[in-house]
Design an enzyme around this catalytic site. Structure first.
Site, PDB file in Angstrom:
ATOM      1  N   LEU A   1       3.099  -9.230  -1.173  1.00  0.00           N
ATOM      2  CA  LEU A   1       2.625  -8.671   0.255  1.00  0.00           C
ATOM      3  C   LEU A   1       0.796  -8.624   0.258  1.00  0.00           C
ATOM      4  O   LEU A   1       0.371  -8.499  -0.999  1.00  0.00           O
ATOM      5  CB  LEU A   1       2.976  -7.359   0.376  1.00  0.00           C
ATOM      6  CG  LEU A   1       4.323  -7.308   0.577  1.00  0.00           C
ATOM      7  CD1 LEU A   1       5.033  -5.575   0.856  1.00  0.00           C
ATOM      8  CD2 LEU A   1       4.896  -7.914   1.879  1.00  0.00           C
TER       9      LEU A   1
ATOM     10  N   HIS B   1       0.829  -1.083   0.053  1.00  0.00           N
ATOM     11  CA  HIS B   1      -0.030  -0.090  -0.316  1.00  0.00           C
ATOM     12  C   HIS B   1       1.094   1.328   0.090  1.00  0.00           C
ATOM     13  O   HIS B   1       0.575   2.013  -0.618  1.00  0.00           O
ATOM     14  CB  HIS B   1      -0.842  -0.217   1.153  1.00  0.00           C
ATOM     15  CG  HIS B   1      -1.957  -1.264   1.282  1.00  0.00           C
ATOM     16  ND1 HIS B   1      -2.165  -2.307   2.082  1.00  0.00           N
ATOM     17  CD2 HIS B   1      -3.032  -1.170   0.531  1.00  0.00           C
ATOM     18  CE1 HIS B   1      -2.895  -3.252   1.952  1.00  0.00           C
ATOM     19  NE2 HIS B   1      -3.764  -2.401   1.028  1.00  0.00           N
TER      20      HIS B   1
ATOM     21  N   LYS C   1      -1.472  -6.827  -7.655  1.00  0.00           N
ATOM     22  CA  LYS C   1      -1.465  -7.900  -7.121  1.00  0.00           C
ATOM     23  C   LYS C   1      -2.894  -8.379  -7.460  1.00  0.00           C
ATOM     24  O   LYS C   1      -3.225  -9.666  -7.819  1.00  0.00           O
ATOM     25  CB  LYS C   1      -1.093  -7.757  -5.827  1.00  0.00           C
ATOM     26  CG  LYS C   1      -1.398  -9.366  -5.058  1.00  0.00           C
ATOM     27  CD  LYS C   1      -0.805  -9.321  -3.884  1.00  0.00           C
ATOM     28  CE  LYS C   1      -2.025  -8.984  -2.818  1.00  0.00           C
ATOM     29  NZ  LYS C   1      -3.181 -10.143  -2.884  1.00  0.00           N
ATOM     30  N   ASP C   2      -4.131  -7.553  -7.193  1.00  0.00           N
ATOM     31  CA  ASP C   2      -5.441  -7.752  -7.541  1.00  0.00           C
ATOM     32  C   ASP C   2      -5.592  -7.402  -8.835  1.00  0.00           C
ATOM     33  O   ASP C   2      -6.299  -6.583  -9.214  1.00  0.00           O
ATOM     34  CB  ASP C   2      -6.427  -7.067  -6.653  1.00  0.00           C
ATOM     35  CG  ASP C   2      -5.986  -7.397  -5.057  1.00  0.00           C
ATOM     36  OD1 ASP C   2      -6.071  -8.478  -4.859  1.00  0.00           O
ATOM     37  OD2 ASP C   2      -5.611  -6.383  -4.353  1.00  0.00           O
TER      38      ASP C   2
END
Length: 286
Positions: A183, A35, A148-149
């Site tokens: 992560l 993030h 990642k998404d």
């Protein structure tokens, strides 16, 4: 200084006073270095960065971890301050959904029923509905999402294009631990043994990427990834492992592609993906 906004009225007043470009990073909290990379990338895109922190109930199924999802607001706020975030919009459930769960929601189409959507029915309807609401409330110039998404990023881009929303969507590469683990806020659920098993996801992606780069073709790249993941006795139970086009359509014969994997490790479900380049087969005469 980072200002916390809790209500629509506070958000509207702050938004009206902002000069220049606004970049937004939407999160559910439990912020980590991934993030932070998003927030720092946002700093490069705009004059002001606004982060949202909201655990969206619409994207959790009846047997999923909404109540267990980590809430670490003070730690999250410290991350935002360190990354130079100007504002954090952290509404309550009642503030964002004042009439209860919305009657009208965003349909993600057929892609929303594949991969993550097949394993988590209704998930992307919940994601796109809250993203659309936040984009309308925040009116950013640019919104950044982690790769990642990847299916989420792909569907958000498609929603913005199909619904003519006036915002640029920017993807930021996945941040990984030194051993390759992507992560995730859910990594904190893993025991030491489970964390070791979780490395099977990134190992599969690296093996597939290497085979793709060697010009062995899509089928061989996928087979190499399956071999690296293992037979299910490693503590990681495979959900899916696929090779697709960058837009999640059918994989090309050569050129840019995407490999995606999902697995359950203990009681925790993890996802990962990696860009791959399917090189042409070597010339036999070389």
């Amino acid at each position: 200084m980072t200002t916390v906004l809790r209500t629509r009225a506070e958000l509207a007043a702050a938004r009206a006073s902002l000069p220049g470009r606004l970049a937004v990073v939407m999160t559910m909290g439990a912020l980590h270095s991934g993030h932070e990379a998003l927030l720092r990338a946002a700093r490069e895109q705009a004059d002001t960065v606004l982060a949202t922190i909201f655990v969206n109930p619409l994207q959790f199924g009846p047997n999923e971890d909404f109540d267990r999802y980590p809430r670490t607001f003070e730690d999250d706020l410290a991350v935002c301050r360190g990354a130079g975030v100007g504002y954090v919009f952290a509404p309550s459930r009642e503030e964002l959904y004042p009439d209860g769960e919305p009657m009208v929601r965003v349909d993600p189409g057929s892609l929303g029923e594949e991969l993550e959507g097949a394993s988590r029915p209704g998930f992307f309807t919940g994601v796109l509905t809250v993203v659309a609401k936040l984009l309308n409330l925040l009116r950013p110039d640019v919104a950044l999402f982690g790769e990642k998404d990847y299916q989420q990023l792909t569907l958000v881009r498609r929603m913005v294009r199909d619904l003519e929303l006036d915002v640029a969507i920017v993807g930021v590469p996945t941040v990984r631990e030194p051993d390759g683990l992507a992560l995730s806020s859910r990594n904190r659920y893993l025991s030491t043994q489970e964390r070791s098993a979780a490395l099977r996801l990134s190992a599969a992606l690296r093996a597939g990427n290497a085979a793709a780069g060697a010009g062995r073709g899509a089928d061989a790249a996928l087979a190499a990834a399956y071999r690296a993941f293992g037979d299910g006795t490693t503590g990681a139970k495979l959900d899916y492992l696929v090779l697709t086009a960058p837009d999640l359509g059918p994989a090309p014969a050569t050129g840019p592609a995407r490999m995606l994997v999902a697995a359950r490790v203990g009681s925790t479900r993890l996802i990962d993906n990696m860009p791959v380049d399917l090189a042409p087969a070597p010339d036999p005469g070389d």
